[in-house]
Design a protein around this motif. Sequence first.
Motif, short mmCIF file in Angstrom:
data_model
loop_
_atom_site.label_atom_id
_atom_site.label_comp_id
_atom_site.label_asym_id
_atom_site.label_seq_id
_atom_site.Cartn_x
_atom_site.Cartn_y
_atom_site.Cartn_z
N MET A 247 22.26 62.28 34.26
CA MET A 247 21.75 63.25 35.22
C MET A 247 21.80 62.62 36.61
O MET A 247 21.32 61.51 36.81
CB MET A 247 20.33 63.67 34.90
CG MET A 247 19.81 64.72 35.87
SD MET A 247 18.16 65.28 35.51
CE MET A 247 18.48 66.36 34.15
N LYS B 67 24.74 66.35 34.17
CA LYS B 67 23.92 67.36 34.85
C LYS B 67 23.72 66.94 36.29
O LYS B 67 23.32 65.81 36.57
CB LYS B 67 22.56 67.47 34.14
CG LYS B 67 21.59 68.38 34.81
CD LYS B 67 21.52 69.67 34.08
CE LYS B 67 20.36 70.46 34.70
NZ LYS B 67 20.29 71.77 34.25
N VAL C 49 26.49 71.76 35.59
CA VAL C 49 26.88 70.92 34.46
C VAL C 49 28.38 70.68 34.48
O VAL C 49 29.18 71.61 34.58
CB VAL C 49 26.46 71.57 33.12
CG1 VAL C 49 26.89 70.72 31.95
CG2 VAL C 49 24.96 71.80 33.08
#
Length: 98
Positions: A21, A48, A79
């Motif tokens: 992320m 992400k 994403v």
Amino acid sequence: MDTAKRKQLRAIGHKLKPVVMIAGRGVTEGVEAELERALEDHELIKVKLAIPEPEDRKLVAKHLCETHKAELVQAIGKVLLLYRAAKKPNPRLSNLLR
């Protein structure tokens, strides 16, 4: 990458959870190292992006692909689905061989 291969990778990637992320601070050294490890282990990964602006997300995606020699399979919203073939794939870790 041809369309058949891309379609196959998208089908496999559909069920994957993001392993990396990237937050508002952008791409840090730690993120770069984790992304490199994840690509080497899993070959196909989801990333992400917690970045609000679409243009900034496109720039980050391009930077990640160039830096890690990966291919962008798909980008939907925040994403990314990235692919890079491993030199020696581990059948227990690779998302393609499981």
